[in-house]
Motif scaffolding. Structure first.
Motif, short mmCIF file in Angstrom:
data_model
loop_
_atom_site.label_atom_id
_atom_site.label_comp_id
_atom_site.label_asym_id
_atom_site.label_seq_id
_atom_site.Cartn_x
_atom_site.Cartn_y
_atom_site.Cartn_z
N ILE A 71 0.02 -3.72 -2.34
CA ILE A 71 -0.26 -4.84 -3.23
C ILE A 71 0.94 -5.15 -4.12
O ILE A 71 1.27 -6.32 -4.35
CB ILE A 71 -1.52 -4.54 -4.09
CG1 ILE A 71 -2.77 -4.51 -3.18
CG2 ILE A 71 -1.68 -5.57 -5.20
CD1 ILE A 71 -4.01 -3.98 -3.87
N SER A 72 1.60 -4.10 -4.60
CA SER A 72 2.77 -4.30 -5.47
C SER A 72 4.04 -4.62 -4.69
O SER A 72 5.09 -4.83 -5.27
CB SER A 72 3.00 -3.04 -6.31
OG SER A 72 3.31 -1.93 -5.47
N LYS A 73 3.91 -4.65 -3.36
CA LYS A 73 5.02 -4.96 -2.46
C LYS A 73 6.18 -3.96 -2.54
O LYS A 73 7.33 -4.29 -2.28
CB LYS A 73 5.53 -6.39 -2.71
CG LYS A 73 4.46 -7.44 -2.42
CD LYS A 73 4.99 -8.85 -2.55
CE LYS A 73 3.89 -9.86 -2.24
NZ LYS A 73 4.37 -11.25 -2.37
N GLU B 237 -9.59 1.93 2.97
CA GLU B 237 -8.52 1.12 2.40
C GLU B 237 -8.58 -0.33 2.85
O GLU B 237 -8.38 -1.26 2.06
CB GLU B 237 -7.14 1.72 2.75
CG GLU B 237 -6.71 2.87 1.89
CD GLU B 237 -7.23 4.22 2.36
OE1 GLU B 237 -6.94 5.23 1.71
OE2 GLU B 237 -7.92 4.25 3.41
N VAL B 238 -8.86 -0.55 4.14
CA VAL B 238 -8.87 -1.92 4.67
C VAL B 238 -9.96 -2.78 4.03
O VAL B 238 -9.68 -3.88 3.54
CB VAL B 238 -8.97 -1.91 6.21
CG1 VAL B 238 -9.20 -3.32 6.74
CG2 VAL B 238 -7.71 -1.32 6.82
N PRO B 239 -11.23 -2.32 3.97
CA PRO B 239 -12.25 -3.14 3.29
C PRO B 239 -11.94 -3.37 1.81
O PRO B 239 -12.26 -4.44 1.28
CB PRO B 239 -13.54 -2.31 3.45
CG PRO B 239 -13.31 -1.48 4.65
CD PRO B 239 -11.84 -1.15 4.63
N GLY C 248 -8.93 -9.82 -1.52
CA GLY C 248 -8.35 -11.06 -1.02
C GLY C 248 -7.09 -10.90 -0.19
O GLY C 248 -6.42 -11.89 0.11
N TYR C 249 -6.78 -9.68 0.21
CA TYR C 249 -5.58 -9.44 1.02
C TYR C 249 -5.94 -9.34 2.49
O TYR C 249 -6.87 -8.62 2.86
CB TYR C 249 -4.87 -8.16 0.57
CG TYR C 249 -4.35 -8.22 -0.85
CD1 TYR C 249 -3.11 -8.80 -1.12
CD2 TYR C 249 -5.10 -7.70 -1.89
CE1 TYR C 249 -2.63 -8.86 -2.42
CE2 TYR C 249 -4.63 -7.76 -3.20
CZ TYR C 249 -3.40 -8.34 -3.45
OH TYR C 249 -2.93 -8.40 -4.74
N LYS C 250 -5.21 -10.05 3.32
CA LYS C 250 -5.41 -9.96 4.76
C LYS C 250 -4.57 -8.80 5.30
O LYS C 250 -3.50 -8.50 4.78
CB LYS C 250 -4.99 -11.26 5.45
CG LYS C 250 -5.88 -12.45 5.10
CD LYS C 250 -5.43 -13.69 5.84
CE LYS C 250 -6.33 -14.88 5.50
NZ LYS C 250 -5.89 -16.12 6.20
N THR C 251 -5.08 -8.15 6.33
CA THR C 251 -4.36 -7.03 6.91
C THR C 251 -4.13 -7.23 8.40
O THR C 251 -4.90 -7.92 9.07
CB THR C 251 -5.13 -5.70 6.71
OG1 THR C 251 -6.40 -5.79 7.38
CG2 THR C 251 -5.35 -5.41 5.23
#
Length: 200
Positions: free
Chosen positions: A46-48, A61-63, A69-72
């Protein structure tokens, strides 16, 4: 992943898995930078701080990322030369097995009943989980746990019975671990596991 930064929890296994995946895809693992982020896999994404992570669970982690709101883009290691393995196993020693096998088998019967109940009553089972959570240390979110259960249940199903294992799976992992340099000597696979549901 060449030229990218990949976060991981600092384990040699993750390093070997990533190396195998990149090589199997025709890439150069030396062009991938690994950064130990501990267990902060999601926050590092998230923090890149990293471009990707290895070791994230598709049912945790994925859910959580999707909820925020992040796509994986999820990559299955078994599609890139890493043998599929049993993620969670119950472990005991030879002496304990010889002395307390009846107790261990009773435990496994109880675990099997728990799985069977969850399979038939997922909503009720989820409520039991949420009702017994450790809110102060590890709070759970109902929608995330619902997605997790929907992901896990089909993967736990086996035509040979709950928790059953195969010699072929263990052998392929032993061979790969030796090939990757993670173990020096191959153990005897026949001595490594017991299908409790089948044992007498």
């Amino acid at each position: 992943l060449e030229g990218k930064v990949v976060g991981y929890s600092g384990t040699p296994l993750s390093e070997s898995v990533l190396k195998k995946m990149v090589k199997s895809d025709g890439g150069d693992p030396n062009k991938v930078k690994l950064v130990d982020v501990g267990f902060e896999l999601n926050s590092s994404l998230i923090s890149k701080k990293v471009d990707a992570v290895i070791g994230a669970y598709i049912n945790h982690e994925v859910p959580l990322l999707h909820k925020k709101g992040y796509k994986t883009v999820d990559i299955d290691p078994s599609d890139y030369g890493v043998p599929s393995y049993y993620e969670l196993v119950a472990v005991t020693g030879d002496q304990t097995w010889a002395k307390d096998s009846d107790t261990i088998k009773a435990f496994w019967r109880a675990a099997t009943k728990g799985y069977e109940y969850t399979e038939k009553h997922p909503k009720d089972s989820l409520q039991i989980l949420l009702g017994n959570q450790d809110k102060s240390n590890f709070p759970l979110e109902k929608d995330v746990e619902t997605k997790s259960l929907n992901i896990l249940l089909p993967k736990m199903k086996s035509e040979h019975g709950f928790g059953s294992q195969t010699k072929e799976s263990w052998q392929s992992n032993v061979d790969w671990l030796k090939e990757s340099g993670l173990i020096k000597k191959k153990p005897n696979v026949d001595e490594m596991f017991e299908n409790i549901g089948e044992s007498k």
